[in-house]
Design a protein around this motif. Structure first.
Motif, PDB file in Angstrom:
ATOM      1  N   GLN A 108      37.811 -48.883  44.605  1.00  0.00           N
ATOM      2  CA  GLN A 108      37.209 -50.123  43.442  1.00  0.00           C
ATOM      3  C   GLN A 108      36.046 -49.516  43.899  1.00  0.00           C
ATOM      4  O   GLN A 108      34.663 -49.772  42.541  1.00  0.00           O
ATOM      5  N   ALA A 109      34.902 -50.124  44.880  1.00  0.00           N
ATOM      6  CA  ALA A 109      33.841 -49.573  45.081  1.00  0.00           C
ATOM      7  C   ALA A 109      33.011 -48.478  44.280  1.00  0.00           C
ATOM      8  O   ALA A 109      32.066 -48.122  43.749  1.00  0.00           O
ATOM      9  N   ILE A 110      33.905 -47.044  44.506  1.00  0.00           N
ATOM     10  CA  ILE A 110      33.508 -45.924  44.323  1.00  0.00           C
ATOM     11  C   ILE A 110      33.401 -46.242  42.779  1.00  0.00           C
ATOM     12  O   ILE A 110      32.769 -45.108  41.790  1.00  0.00           O
ATOM     13  N   ALA A 111      34.590 -46.703  42.166  1.00  0.00           N
ATOM     14  CA  ALA A 111      35.034 -46.507  40.756  1.00  0.00           C
ATOM     15  C   ALA A 111      33.199 -47.363  40.121  1.00  0.00           C
ATOM     16  O   ALA A 111      32.337 -47.186  38.837  1.00  0.00           O
ATOM     17  N   ALA A 112      32.918 -48.241  40.508  1.00  0.00           N
ATOM     18  CA  ALA A 112      32.287 -49.950  40.682  1.00  0.00           C
ATOM     19  C   ALA A 112      30.946 -48.727  39.993  1.00  0.00           C
ATOM     20  O   ALA A 112      29.618 -49.454  38.882  1.00  0.00           O
ATOM     21  N   GLU A 114      30.808 -45.974  39.864  1.00  0.00           N
ATOM     22  CA  GLU A 114      30.248 -45.068  39.297  1.00  0.00           C
ATOM     23  C   GLU A 114      30.219 -45.080  37.666  1.00  0.00           C
ATOM     24  O   GLU A 114      29.273 -44.484  36.480  1.00  0.00           O
ATOM     25  N   HIS A 115      30.669 -46.268  37.557  1.00  0.00           N
ATOM     26  CA  HIS A 115      30.376 -47.113  36.324  1.00  0.00           C
ATOM     27  C   HIS A 115      28.827 -47.757  36.361  1.00  0.00           C
ATOM     28  O   HIS A 115      28.567 -47.451  34.629  1.00  0.00           O
ATOM     29  N   GLU A 116      28.156 -47.872  36.473  1.00  0.00           N
ATOM     30  CA  GLU A 116      26.984 -48.252  36.808  1.00  0.00           C
ATOM     31  C   GLU A 116      25.685 -47.398  36.494  1.00  0.00           C
ATOM     32  O   GLU A 116      24.931 -47.077  36.170  1.00  0.00           O
ATOM     33  N   GLU A 117      26.101 -45.782  36.581  1.00  0.00           N
ATOM     34  CA  GLU A 117      25.112 -44.718  36.859  1.00  0.00           C
ATOM     35  C   GLU A 117      24.927 -44.207  35.012  1.00  0.00           C
ATOM     36  O   GLU A 117      25.908 -43.852  34.428  1.00  0.00           O
TER      37      GLU A 117
END
Length: 117
Positions: A108-112, A114-117
């Motif tokens: 979840q932390a990685i997905a969040a 990556e979503h902000e990139e």
């Protein structure tokens, strides 16, 4: 067989084989020159020790389990041993649950991020 051959056949270092012997998991006879000599069952015993260690058992518990081991790797129902193995399994199940939760949080932390990139 001598310790060097046992080490080669099992893929286990001589140092580790001596440790197994020191903690009572493996037995050897001593030759007149002091060399350790292992019987033909030692190779199977080392394989069982390594499998049980990989399953998360302590050397103390393995020392109790080994006398219950059959040549095919299965276990006879020795008194008290099955309960200890069940306890170890419950411990591993709890750890697996903890790791699954940790993996989910990390994903979840990685997905969040990556979503902000």
């Amino acid at each position: 067989m001598l310790i060097g051959l046992l080490a080669k056949r099992t893929g286990t270092s001589e140092r580790l084989l001596r440790y197994y012997e020191n903690v009572g998991l493996l037995a050897s006879n001593r030759r007149a020159n002091g060399y350790r000599e292992y019987d033909d069952d030692a190779e199977r015993t080392v394989g069982q020790i390594r499998a049980l260690l990989a399953a998360g058992l302590s050397t103390g518990l393995i020392r109790q389990v080994l006398p219950c081991a059959r040549a095919d790797g299965s276990l006879r129902p020795c008194p008290g041993v099955l309960d200890k193995l069940r306890t170890q399994l419950a411990h591993l199940d709890r750890r697996a649950d903890e790791l699954a939760r940790a993996r989910l949080i990390l994903r979840q932390a990685i997905a969040a991020a990556e979503h902000e990139e």
